[in-house]
Enzyme design. Structure first.
Site, PDB file in Angstrom:
ATOM      1  CE1 TYR A 158      16.674  25.694  66.907  1.00  0.00           C
ATOM      2  CE2 TYR A 158      18.889  25.809  65.992  1.00  0.00           C
ATOM      3  CZ  TYR A 158      17.517  25.895  65.838  1.00  0.00           C
ATOM      4  OH  TYR A 158      16.995  26.187  64.596  1.00  0.00           O
ATOM      5  CE  LYS A 182      26.223  26.715  63.938  1.00  0.00           C
ATOM      6  NZ  LYS A 182      25.431  27.845  63.582  1.00  0.00           N
ATOM      7  CG  ASP A 218      23.794  19.140  67.829  1.00  0.00           C
ATOM      8  OD1 ASP A 218      24.719  19.443  67.042  1.00  0.00           O
ATOM      9  OD2 ASP A 218      22.653  19.652  67.770  1.00  0.00           O
TER      10      ASP A 218
HETATM   11  N1  HOZ Z   1      20.965  28.759  64.732  1.00  0.00           N
HETATM   12  C1  HOZ Z   1      22.004  29.705  64.542  1.00  0.00           C
HETATM   13  C2  HOZ Z   1      22.712  30.083  65.772  1.00  0.00           C
HETATM   14  N2  HOZ Z   1      22.802  29.155  66.799  1.00  0.00           N
HETATM   15  C3  HOZ Z   1      21.525  30.967  63.903  1.00  0.00           C
HETATM   16  C4  HOZ Z   1      21.589  30.847  62.459  1.00  0.00           C
HETATM   17  C5  HOZ Z   1      21.414  32.148  61.700  1.00  0.00           C
HETATM   18  O1  HOZ Z   1      20.541  32.923  62.044  1.00  0.00           O
HETATM   19  O2  HOZ Z   1      22.147  32.374  60.777  1.00  0.00           O
END
Ligand code: HOZ
Length: 430
Positions: A144, A266, A238
């Site tokens: 992802y 993050k 990534d």
């Molecule tokens: N894409 C995020 C985890 N891989 C989730 C983000 C969220 O829902 O805060």
């Protein structure tokens, strides 16, 4: 456990917000529950609107490596706020954080800050296309890279959680340039290179965290690097999720494979909205205003976010040994739960990279998305909701990763393992 206030909050949220959430995976849908609404986080714990407390193994999906309300990060944010929230003009804080970020990685000379991981990766792809003058990209099923159009193809994370790894609303014309390969399978990448001579970049989570935790094999990454070099294609790592989590110096320090472009997010924002992408000075010189590849943002390099990120990363730099402590705790947690599961006749596959951990209810090791998808989702859902009732907040999807913060002590880990033992007994006794 009383969750009346959370239920009420969710009902109301659903009237005004699609699905009641601002990011789909938070909805608890795949684990058959409803989300708890949070009022506060402190150290290792979350408190919900009903006053329940939980040990937090999500850590805002990764950023909070020092736990909730870390003193240094909180102070930096408050100090920054007192000088103004946003200027849309350069500040010293941006250069300070850029210098610090660059100091951790051999592969990058320069970095540009944006406001999210999605934005970082979207911009990195544009940069790769601009630099090579090519259009096609290769991504891996189950990885992802945020929700931009050309990357929302066979994606992991929330997309996989809801069984819609590709989204309506993305024109086929946009995704025809996205070629798909299988994670940890170099033959599938070779096939992409046979099918197209126009590949600008291969993008990969070198430590995939969005199909559960599935690290790429070292040999696979070395072969991937070789293929990219032979075809004059850029390799993008990534590390929005794994950056400063799996290792303080990136996947390149674990695997010996350097990317051409690196994306981060993050942890580098300490809990504030920040993303970044970096590369050699030569590649970065293609970016506007130095070069022709356009990318911009009103809140990019926001001073409050820069201050939070600088506080978190400089604290990490001063305390590099915490990485080993976090890894030991993550290993103890998954090993302990695995033994408890085994005692009840349940097989668990586990992985740890630094402070990231993952587990699958699966008979065989998980090497790619198909393996992850073959895990026992029903058992995961039962385990998730029972652990929640015991006060342990795990990611609400089997396709997400768990995180240890420095606030999670050995004692908390041992209590979690014991709770998992009780739960496995309950589940297997029907
Ligand atoms: N894409 C995020 C985890 N891989 C989730 C983000 C969220 O829902 O805060």
């Amino acid at each position: 456990m009383n969750t009346e206030a959370s239920l009420k909050a969710f009902d109301e949220a659903q009237i005004f917000i699609p699905g009641g959430v601002n990011s789909p995976v938070r909805a608890f849908k795949s684990v058959g529950g409803t989300p708890i609404f949070i009022t506060e986080g402190k150290g290792a714990y979350l408190t919900d609107v009903d006053g329940n407390q939980y040990v937090d193994y999500v850590q805002s999906w990764g950023p909070l490596i020092f736990g909730h309300r870390d003193e240094a990060v909180e102070k930096a944010v408050i100090d920054a706020v007192k000088h103004g929230l946003s200027f849309g003009a350069p500040t010293l804080a941006e250069t300070e954080l850029a210098k610090l970020v660059v100091s951790f990685f051999d592969s990058i000379d320069k970095v540009r800050f944006v406001s999210s991981g999605t934005e970082a990766v979207m911009s990195a792809i544009r940069l790769a296309r601009g630099f090579t003058g090519r259009d096609d990209i290769v991504k891996f099923t189950g990885c992802y890279h945020g929700h931009s159009d050309s990357l929302l193809v066979e994606a992991g994370s929330g997309a996989a959680t809801f069984g819609n790894p590709s989204s309506p609303g993305v024109p086929a014309d946009f995704t025809k340039h996205t070629l798909l390969a299988e994670y940890n399978n170099i033959e599938s990448v070779k096939k992409c290179f046979n099918d197209s001579k126009d590949i600008a970049c291969v993008i990969i989570e070198p430590i995939a965290g969005n199909m559960g935790l599935v690290p790429a094999e070292k040999e696979f990454l070395h072969e991937l690097r070789k293929l990219c070099d032979e075809n004059k294609t850029l390799l993008i790592f990534d590390e929005v999720m794994s950056g400063f989590r799996a290792s303080i110096n990136g996947a390149e320090s674990i695997t010996g494979v350097k990317p051409d472009i690196l994306t981060l997010g993050k942890v580098i924002g300490g809990g504030m909205p920040v993303g970044a992408f970096g590369a050699s000075a030569e590649i970065m010189s293609q970016l506007s205003p130095e070069g022709p590849v356009y990318q911009a943002g009103t809140l990019s390099g926001n001073p409050v976010a820069m201050a939070a990120g600088f506080a978190a990363l400089s604290k990490l730099k001063r305390n590099m040994r915490v990485m080993a402590v976090l890894e030991a705790r993550a290993k103890r947690l998954v090993e302990g739960m695995k033994q408890e599961a085994l005692a009840c006749g349940i097989t668990m596959q586990t992985e740890v990279r630094g402070s990231m951990f993952g587990f699958f209810f699966n008979e065989s090791p998980v090497k790619n998305f198909a393996d992850a998808a073959a895990s026992d989702a029903k058992l995961f859902a039962s385990f998730h909701s029972a652990m929640l009732s015991e006060g342990y907040y795990f990611a609400c999807s089997l396709y997400e990763t768990g995180f240890i913060s420095t606030a999670i002590t050995d004692e908390i880990i041992e209590n979690t393992i014991q709770a998992s033992g009780r739960i496995f007994k309950e589940i297997t006794n029907g």
